[in-house]
Structures are given as structure tokens and as C-alpha cells.
Design a protein around this motif. Structure first.
Motif, PDB file in Angstrom:
ATOM      1  N   LEU A 166      29.812  71.495  14.271  1.00  0.00           N
ATOM      2  CA  LEU A 166      29.958  70.333  15.139  1.00  0.00           C
ATOM      3  C   LEU A 166      29.370  70.606  16.513  1.00  0.00           C
ATOM      4  CD1 LEU A 166      33.653  69.349  14.313  1.00  0.00           C
ATOM      5  CD2 LEU A 166      31.569  68.369  13.345  1.00  0.00           C
ATOM      6  N   PRO A 167      28.814  69.585  17.162  1.00  0.00           N
ATOM      7  CA  PRO A 167      28.309  69.757  18.524  1.00  0.00           C
ATOM      8  C   PRO A 167      29.439  70.155  19.470  1.00  0.00           C
ATOM      9  CG  PRO A 167      27.560  67.679  17.564  1.00  0.00           C
ATOM     10  CD  PRO A 167      28.595  68.224  16.651  1.00  0.00           C
ATOM     11  N   GLU A 168      29.092  70.823  20.544  1.00  0.00           N
ATOM     12  CA  GLU A 168      30.083  71.248  21.525  1.00  0.00           C
ATOM     13  C   GLU A 168      30.827  70.026  22.082  1.00  0.00           C
ATOM     14  OE1 GLU A 168      30.349  73.874  25.661  1.00  0.00           O
ATOM     15  OE2 GLU A 168      28.460  73.707  24.539  1.00  0.00           O
ATOM     16  N   GLY A 169      32.142  70.144  22.148  1.00  0.00           N
ATOM     17  CA  GLY A 169      32.960  69.063  22.654  1.00  0.00           C
ATOM     18  C   GLY A 169      33.488  68.126  21.593  1.00  0.00           C
ATOM     19  N   ARG A 170      33.020  68.252  20.345  1.00  0.00           N
ATOM     20  CA  ARG A 170      33.505  67.401  19.258  1.00  0.00           C
ATOM     21  C   ARG A 170      34.345  68.241  18.312  1.00  0.00           C
ATOM     22  NH1 ARG A 170      29.144  64.641  15.512  1.00  0.00           N
ATOM     23  NH2 ARG A 170      28.427  63.848  17.540  1.00  0.00           N
ATOM     24  N   ASN A 171      35.549  67.774  17.992  1.00  0.00           N
ATOM     25  CA  ASN A 171      36.441  68.543  17.133  1.00  0.00           C
ATOM     26  C   ASN A 171      36.616  67.939  15.752  1.00  0.00           C
ATOM     27  OD1 ASN A 171      38.034  66.343  17.694  1.00  0.00           O
ATOM     28  ND2 ASN A 171      39.538  67.457  18.917  1.00  0.00           N
TER      29      ASN A 171
END
Length: 229
Positions: free
Chosen positions: A70-75
Motif C-alpha cells: 500500500l502507498p504510504e499513509g494508506r492502511n
């Protein structure tokens, strides 16, 4: 003992890992099912739908783990629901991966055929897999087929074409969890219950097996779900 695992990258603008469908609603999971990966590999190897024994033997030998990148900041993955409405005519024909159109054997539907299908959006999943001992293809055969598949490959549904080659190389580890760790990636993951995992990981039954002789989904296996740090 350390095993060699194939490392796959499943990425596409839209893709689907089908969950348990009820009525006209087709959900997607975060991770691929055992039956979905079996179908993907079987398609690459050139198996036909009626080759139930070959599919079953492949699924029975399949051992894998999967990790969401996942992209940084997405959980959590992004998902979208597609509402499909179509009036089906008896003479309708559609594209198939065999390179020839396929017709319908049923009658014309007077009312629209309605379906809801969920998709993962701009998603990437890494998979490590190996085959237990048994009859059928070797891991090298599978790697060759993924590099030069017998038919076009798709991730979950025919409209979900991969954004890049699936085969990324190999991984090493005595277990699927260890093989996932060897990728050097972080994220939410799932792997077989082989006695390994971080604190706080969940252990549960997942219904993701198919009886390829009857053509029906049925059966579950125990998995571990947690974070790869």
C-alpha cells in the motif's frame, strides 16, 4: 530446510479477489484465494475448464502467502463497486481468452440482468508460492508458463489485465511467512498456519477452496493474518 518460492506481483488498475458471493453481489477480498491462484496458474499452463483432475491436483499442492503493498499513509486497499445492467440476447457473443468469440445457449432475457461487482483500485499484491511434492507440473514448469502463458492472463476477472509481468523472480524461506519476510517489503499479509508469525496475528478458517471435480466452491483452510514489519 529452506524452500525456493516463486515471487509474483499482482498489480492492475482494477482487479478482484472474489469472496463468498450472495445472489447478484460479487465481493472482493484483500488477498487472492487458493482457488483463484489455482485458476491463474492453470490458465498459464494451458489447462482447460473441464480438466478438473489437473486443477484439483494443482490446488492440493499449492502453498502460498500474500502481502498487500500500500502507498504510504494508506492502511487499507481502495475498492469500487461496479453496477452492471445488461439485456442478454440469445444471439449475443463475447470475447474469450481462447481467441475466439463465444455464444450463448440460453434464451433472450426480457428484463435486464443486474449484477454488482467489487474491484480493488490501483492495488498491488505480492505472492510467494511453491508446490508440495506430487504429480503434475514442477515449480520450474509454472515459472515458464507465467513467463510465456498459454493464454492471456487476468487477475480475478477477464477485464482485469495485469499492469506488468506477473513473475518477479524467487524467494527463499522454510515457510511462507519466512519467504514473505525475504521480500523486504512491509504490509498486511496472509499465510498458512505453519507455526510462525508476529505477536497479535489472527488465526482463522478461510473458505477459499474449490472442488474442481464438481465445479463448486467448498472447503476451508487455516491461515494467519498479520503485519510484515
Amino acid at each position: 530446510m529452506s524452500y525456493e518460492w516463486l515471487h509474483l506481483r499482482l498489480a492492475a488498475p482494477l482487479m478482484a479477489f472474489g469472496g463468498v458471493a450472495i445472489d447478484h453481489v460479487g465481493p472482493t477480498r484483500e488477498f487472492p484465494s487458493a482457488s483463484a491462484l489455482t485458476g491463474l496458474l492453470a490458465n498459464a499452463l494451458g489447462y482447460r475448464r473441464e480438466d478438473g483432475a489437473c486443477h484439483q491436483a494443482l490446488q492440493d499442492r499449492l502453498i502460498f502467502g500474500a502481502l498487500s503493498v500500500l502507498p504510504e499513509g494508506r492502511n487499507m486497499p481502495l475498492a469500487v463497486t461496479d453496477t452492471q445492467n445488461a439485456k442478454l440476447e440469445k444471439s449475443d457473443r463475447g470475447w474469450t481468452t481462447l481467441g475466439a468469440p463465444e455464444g450463448r445457449a440460453g434464451a433472450t432475457y426480457d428484463s435486464p440482468h443486474r449484477r454488482r461487482r467489487d474491484y480493488l483500485v490501483d492495488h498491488e499484491t505480492r505472492v510467494v508460492l511453491r508446490l508440495a511434492a506430487g504429480e503434475g507440473p514442477t515449480l520450474e514448469n509454472v515459472a515458464t508458463a507465467l513467463d510465456r502463458p498459454a493464454r492471456p492472463l487476468f487477475i480475478g476477472r477477464k477485464s482485469c489485465l495485469p499492469a506488468s509481468p506477473l513473475l518477479q523472480g524467487d524467494a527463499e524461506g522454510a515457510t511462507a511467512y519466512a519467504a514473505l519476510l525475504s521480500l523486504g517489503l512491509h504490509g498486511h499479509a496472509i499465510w498458512p498456519d505453519e507455526g510462525e508469525g508476529p505477536d497479535g496475528a489472527l488465526r482463522y478458517d478461510i473458505a477459499d477452496l474449490r472442488n474442481w471435480h464438481s465445479g463448486l466452491h467448498g472447503g476451508s483452510r487455516v491461515v494467519i493474518e498479520g503485519q510484515i514489519l
